[in-house]
Structure formats: C-alpha cells, structure tokens
Design an enzyme around this catalytic site. Structure first.
Site, PDB file in Angstrom:
ATOM      1  CG  ASP A 187      15.073  53.158   8.720  1.00 22.60           C
ATOM      2  OD1 ASP A 187      14.363  53.027   8.507  1.00 22.60           O
ATOM      3  OD2 ASP A 187      15.995  53.322   9.318  1.00 22.60           O
ATOM      4  CG  ASP A 209      31.992  46.439  21.206  1.00 20.44           C
ATOM      5  OD1 ASP A 209      31.678  47.240  20.336  1.00 20.44           O
ATOM      6  OD2 ASP A 209      30.122  46.579  21.641  1.00 20.44           O
ATOM      7  CD  GLU A 234      13.947  52.777   1.466  1.00 20.58           C
ATOM      8  OE1 GLU A 234      15.525  52.448   1.029  1.00 20.58           O
ATOM      9  OE2 GLU A 234      13.359  51.346   1.951  1.00 20.58           O
ATOM     10  CG  HIS A 271      21.975  53.112   5.369  1.00 26.61           C
ATOM     11  ND1 HIS A 271      20.952  53.858   4.637  1.00 26.61           N
ATOM     12  CD2 HIS A 271      21.318  51.231   5.237  1.00 26.61           C
ATOM     13  CE1 HIS A 271      19.545  52.855   4.733  1.00 26.61           C
ATOM     14  NE2 HIS A 271      19.702  51.679   5.158  1.00 26.61           N
ATOM     15  CG  ASP A 272      20.452  50.673   1.506  1.00 27.25           C
ATOM     16  OD1 ASP A 272      20.909  49.945   2.630  1.00 27.25           O
ATOM     17  OD2 ASP A 272      19.175  50.986   1.768  1.00 27.25           O
ATOM     18  CG  ASP A 306      13.170  49.486   5.324  1.00 23.57           C
ATOM     19  OD1 ASP A 306      13.870  50.297   4.681  1.00 23.57           O
ATOM     20  OD2 ASP A 306      13.082  48.288   4.928  1.00 23.57           O
TER      21      ASP A 306
HETATM   22  O1  TEU Z   1      16.016  49.441   1.274  1.00 23.58           O
HETATM   23  C1  TEU Z   1      15.608  49.790   0.631  1.00 23.58           C
HETATM   24  C2  TEU Z   1      15.185  49.031  -1.378  1.00 23.58           C
HETATM   25  O2  TEU Z   1      14.667  48.341  -1.467  1.00 23.58           O
HETATM   26  C3  TEU Z   1      16.966  49.374  -1.694  1.00 23.58           C
HETATM   27  O3  TEU Z   1      17.542  50.413  -0.577  1.00 23.58           O
HETATM   28  C4  TEU Z   1      17.433  48.272  -1.111  1.00 23.58           C
HETATM   29  O4  TEU Z   1      18.209  48.130  -0.879  1.00 23.58           O
HETATM   30  C5  TEU Z   1      19.369  48.623  -2.436  1.00 23.58           C
HETATM   31  O5  TEU Z   1      19.124  49.875  -3.550  1.00 23.58           O
HETATM   32  C6  TEU Z   1      19.735  47.689  -2.745  1.00 23.58           C
HETATM   33  O6  TEU Z   1      20.833  47.948  -3.983  1.00 23.58           O
HETATM   34  C7  TEU Z   1      15.702  49.566   2.853  1.00 23.58           C
HETATM   35  C8  TEU Z   1      16.848  49.588   3.344  1.00 23.58           C
HETATM   36  O7  TEU Z   1      17.322  50.739   3.323  1.00 23.58           O
HETATM   37  C9  TEU Z   1      17.896  48.376   3.570  1.00 23.58           C
HETATM   38  O8  TEU Z   1      19.481  48.319   4.091  1.00 23.58           O
HETATM   39  C10 TEU Z   1      17.241  46.823   3.619  1.00 23.58           C
HETATM   40  O9  TEU Z   1      18.007  45.675   3.789  1.00 23.58           O
HETATM   41  C11 TEU Z   1      16.143  47.063   3.149  1.00 23.58           C
HETATM   42  O10 TEU Z   1      15.132  48.428   3.003  1.00 23.58           O
HETATM   43  C12 TEU Z   1      15.288  45.832   3.251  1.00 23.58           C
HETATM   44  O11 TEU Z   1      14.966  46.227   5.082  1.00 23.58           O
HETATM   45 CA    CA Z   2      30.608  49.436  20.701  1.00 25.64          CA
END
Ligand code: TEU
Ligand code: CA
Length: 557
Positions: A98, A25, A256, A329-330, A199
């Site tokens: 998470d 999907d 984090e 992932h950021d 987080d």
């Molecule tokens: O990220 C927190 C954060 O302050 C950074 O990593 C920031 O999102 C990033 O550097 C901006 O470019 C955490 C999560 O990993 C992120 O995916 C979320 O968007 C954020 O918290 C809010 O929950």
């Molecule tokens: Ca799927």
C-alpha cells in the site's frame, strides 16, 4: 509481445492486523502471513496486496504512516519483509504494498519539521494556509469528522488534513516532495516488491484556490470530494510517476480513486499504461449511501447495481482496465450486504463471486470472502475500533440525528470494522487467529465459518472460489471478451454475456431467496460452473434461490 500483467492478475487483499498472529500478541504479523502463503496459493491467486505495515501511530490503522521505510514492529522487521517477498515469489505470487502518499502521519519527521517553523525546509511538504477572518481557510470537512483544517498556534496558520488532523495532506505541488516519494517507491521496488495499491491517489492534486464547497445537509462543513478529486495536475503527476518509477521496473499499479468519473478513469487506467494499470472506482459501493453518508439501513437495488456496473464495463471497453471488487477493509462483508447471512450464506456467497469475478477486469478477493465471512453485531461502541465509526457515532448521537442504538445498528450494517475482524481459521479459541485476545473482537460465528471446515468440504465456498478462478483463467473470453448486460430491468436476476471471436458465455445470477423464472434466448451446450446441483434452469428457465449458473452457447453452423 509484452505480457499485460493486468489480464492475468488475481489479487488477494490481506489486512495484516487481522490475518494471522504468529507470536500470540493479539496482532496479525508478517510471519503469520508467510505461514499462510500455501493457503493463498492453493486458492489460485497470483498476487497479494497488503494494507500498510509501516511505522505508524495507528490513528487510522496504518493509513497514517510516520516512516515509509520502517516496518511497524507489531508486524515484524524488514528482514521479515524480505522473507515474505522471497517466499511469495517462490510460489509465483507477486507482492503489492500500500502506498499512502496523499497524506502522512502527523508524527512523520517531515511534518514535525514542517510544523516547527514557517521557514523550515519541510514547511512546504504540507499544505499551510492563513485563516480567513479568524476562521479556517475554507469550509471543507474532514472525512472522519470536524474541519479539514487544523490551527497551529505557534506559526499562526492552518494545515490541511482531508481525513483527520492526524493525517496531514502532503503538498504534491512541491517537486522535492514528489522526488522523495519516487525515491521511496524505488527503494521498495528494488527490495523486490512488485507494485503498489495507491491510497486515495485521485486526491493528490488540490485546486490551488481552495474554493468553498456546498454545505452538507445539517452540517457546517462541505464535502471535499467533488472539489479535490481528479484535481488540475493529477494526470501530470501520475505520468511523471509512471516515467520516473513505474516504467523502470516490472510493476503493477492500482489506484484507489474515490469520486472518479468514467472520463477520468479512462485516463488513469488507460490501456496504453501511461498512468496506472487500473483504478478502484466506488460508484457501486456508494449505491446504499445517502444524506447521512453511509449511516442508514438502505439496501442496494439490483437494477441500480446492474446499471452502475454495466456503465463501467462498457464505458471502459477498449479504452481502459477495470477492477472487480465488492469488498475491502473499508466495507462491510459482501455476503451480509448483498447476499444472505442465514440459510443461503454459502450459496449466495458463491453467486456473488460468480457475478463479479467473471466480468471484465482484475478480480480482488478480500481476505475471508472466500469463506463467506459475515458482518457482526456491535452491541456497544466500546467494541468498535475504527476511527471513522467512533467519530461518526459521537457526532450523530450528540447532534441528536440518531440514537445510540440506531448508530450501533448502522455501524453493524456498514461499519469498516466488519471487514477487520480476525480471519477465521478454525473453530478454536479466537477462531485460530491468535491464542491471545485479539486487538478487536472475533465474530461469534467462527465455530461455524472457518477455513479448516471450508477446506475439508468439497462443496464449500472456498472450493467454489478455487474452481471459479480456474475457470476464469482458462478462457480468453473472460479476459478479453466483451461484456453485455441482458434483461436490464429485471429486479431479481443479474445476467450478462461475455463474448469473444470464439465463444459466448452466459452468466446468470439470482439475487433473491425466491424461485424465479428467467427467460432468455440462449441455446446452451455446456454448463461451466454452478452453485446448485438441483438446477433445472436449462430445462424450464427456473432459478432456485441465489442460484448462479454459467453456460456456454452452442454454435450453429
Ligand atoms: O480510503 C479512502 C476512502 O476515501 C474511502 O474508502 C473511505 O475511507 C471509506 O469509504 C470511508 O468509509 C483509504 C483507505 O482505504 C482507508 O482505510 C483510509 O482510512 C483512508 O484512505 C485514509 O488513508
Ligand atoms: Ca503478532
């Protein structure tokens, strides 16, 4: 002796939305993850961390949770989660979820209740303040644009959302809220998960006077990080969480902690495990940032990188435990950011892994880094899915700070979606991630960079990662040994020693595409790993482009 879980753990981060789509999907799902557990196991990792898979309206891809105990149907069901835990455990893999409790989604029942009236039982689960002279309670800006405060007409107050209005901050001052969070954590641990990646946990304790901050250049808002990070009650809250929850189970906990200082990190991740097991600090990730936040084309300087990482390595020594990561992932892809996407892609990916993962701390591998997956080029803002990049694009272009072409270039270099493109499994349609059009575009290079190809070649990045992990796990010196930077001011080479009572290891990494001479006083008895079969380093101190070599010192009696 209690086994210290931190020392053995090698963590693989899965971004479920982009990992593997089992039912075609276009979204990755839990069954997809289960189908790849053997692949993960074979790499040699022993822990997986999943970015959020809970019920969410997905304004921030699941980092806005509307029910902490329900699974977003896109990913599957609770039964699927049980199966995942079971299958992972069968393979000796721990499962980390998470925990996003600095904020919830604005669609969480608590928030719907909280916003409904000033007298709601849940009003105080969130942070509400009166306006000041018809304006926001203070000048904090939200990380994803605009003010951190959102006005609610009905109750004539503002609520705080440090990231976005769809992510209202939870009020940790309220003991009932804390109890609910602990209850929920225990519910998951009882279900069989092994721990949490927490987080932005460094933001949960807000200074109760909510002071104004210094305005960002060219903005009407102030950055909240310096004022909110490591707030007044943070250590109290985490110790409470340790006693109430974490100590009741055999857990692993990773915080984090953006904007954490060394002093604070020593408390968060203290060796006595009174709070968390380890924290992610972001100083090295911010080295290419600037006045316009991450939106620029600055490259990280190798000397600054060495000084920064070494500060954390030596500063935590004997006191607290580090994490070793350079992507998630950021962040953009590490090989594009610090290595070479072209001719030396595989070689530089191996070099970077060697450099980071042989330091002291717990290694974190982000999905696809073991294949040397790269950034992409976003040609149009329509291709971008990330709230942060989209908001920044509009802000900067509308304010005439950058042209749209400039912003697209910066998003291609630094944007979070680079890491979120579908995992590249084979050279088929959509890189084998799905048979349906994925929720986000695929990288054009999936036909060249993919797991099937990597698994089939003995000299691939994947097989190098495997060897590197094996090496790291086979020697105590990589776990407990001291770290020492050498030739600090060399602009091209990152070299350091790891030493314990039995041996000394030298790790040498050429961060350039040039042949470089690197002299150091070291008599080698054995090569432990290298990425260049034609290396002449031992004989003439010459390093080939992006060469890395790990040597054991001979002992003279
Ligand atoms: O990220 C927190 C954060 O302050 C950074 O990593 C920031 O999102 C990033 O550097 C901006 O470019 C955490 C999560 O990993 C992120 O995916 C979320 O968007 C954020 O918290 C809010 O929950
Ligand atoms: Ca799927």
């Amino acid at each position: 002796m209690i086994k210290d879980i931190r020392k053995q753990a090698i963590v693989y981060q899965i971004y479920p939305k982009s990992f593997c789509d089992s039912n075609n999907d276009g979204h990755g799902d839990i069954q997809g993850i289960i189908s790849k557990l053997d692949y993960i196991k074979d790499l040699g990792v022993n822990t997986i961390w999943l970015s959020p898979i809970f019920e969410s309206p997905n304004f921030d891809n699941g980092y806005d949770i509307s029910d902490y105990q329900k699974i977003n149907p896109e990913y599957g069901t609770l039964e699927n989660v049980d199966q995942l835990i079971n299958e992972a455990h069968k393979r000796g893999i721990k499962v980390v979820f998470d925990l996003v409790v600095n904020h919830s989604s604005h669609q969480h029942e608590w928030f719907k209740n909280s916003i409904s009236s000033k007298s709601s039982k849940y009003r105080d689960y969130y942070i509400w303040r009166d306006g000041k002279e018809g304006k926001e309670p203070n000048n904090w800006g939200a990380l994803f644009g605009g003010s951190a405060w959102t006005y609610d007409e009905k109750t004539n107050q503002y609520y705080l959302g440090l990231f976005s209005p769809q992510q209202p901050d939870l009020n940790w001052e309220n003991p009932n809220l804390r109890k609910e969070v602990y209850k929920m954590m225990k519910w998951w641990l009882n279900r069989g998960i092994d721990g949490f990646r927490m987080d932005v946990i460094s933001l949960i304790s807000k200074p109760q006077n909510f002071p104004d901050g210094k305005l960002k250049k060219g903005s009407q808002y102030a950055a909240f990080h310096p004022l909110v990070s490591n707030g007044p009650r943070i250590h109290e809250f985490l110790q409470e969480m340790r006693n109430e929850v974490l100590n009741q189970f055999d857990t692993i906990s990773i915080g984090e902690a953006s904007a954490v200082t060394l002093d604070e990190a020593r408390k968060y991740a203290s060796l006595d495990r009174s709070e968390l097991d380890m924290v992610f600090q972001f100083e090295h990730m911010d080295l290419d940032g600037g006045e316009s936040f991450k939106w620029n084309d600055r490259k990280i300087n190798v000397v600054e990188l060495k000084q920064c990482l070494s500060k954390w390595q030596t500063g935590m020594e004997g006191k607290a435990w580090n994490t070793l990561f350079f992507s998630n992932h950021d962040q953009p892809r590490v090989v594009s950011r610090l290595g070479d996407e072209g001719q030396y892609r595989e070689k530089s990916a191996k070099m970077l892994a060697t450099c980071f993962y042989l330091m002291k701390g717990t290694p974190f591998i982000f999905q696809g880094d073991e294949l040397s997956m790269t950034n992409t080029t976003f040609k149009n803002i329509d291709e971008v899915r990330d709230l942060e990049s989209i908001n920044a694009y509009h802000d900067f272009v509308e304010n005439k700070m950058f042209t749209s072409d400039q912003m697209l270039r910066y998003i291609s270099l630094k944007g979070r979606d680079n890491a979120r493109l579908p995992m590249q499994w084979n050279d088929g349609i959509y890189g084998g991630f799905s048979e349906a059009k994925p929720w986000i575009k695929c990288n054009d290079n999936a036909s060249v960079i993919n797991a099937e190809d990597q698994l089939s070649r003995a000299d691939s990045v994947y097989h190098y990662f495997k060897k590197l992990i094996e090496l790291r796990q086979s020697k105590n010196v990589f776990i407990d040994g001291k770290y020492e930077l050498i030739n600090e001011l060399d602009e091209n080479v990152y070299a350091y020693l790891r030493t314990d009572e039995n041996e000394t290891i030298l790790i040498v990494c050429n961060f350039t595409d040039q042949k470089i001479k690197f002299d150091c006083d070291f008599e080698c008895s054995e090569v432990l790993i290298r990425n260049d079969e034609n290396s002449t380093f031992i004989n003439d101190s010459m390093l080939n482009p992006y060469e890395t070599i790990v040597l054991k010192k001979s002992i003279n009696y």
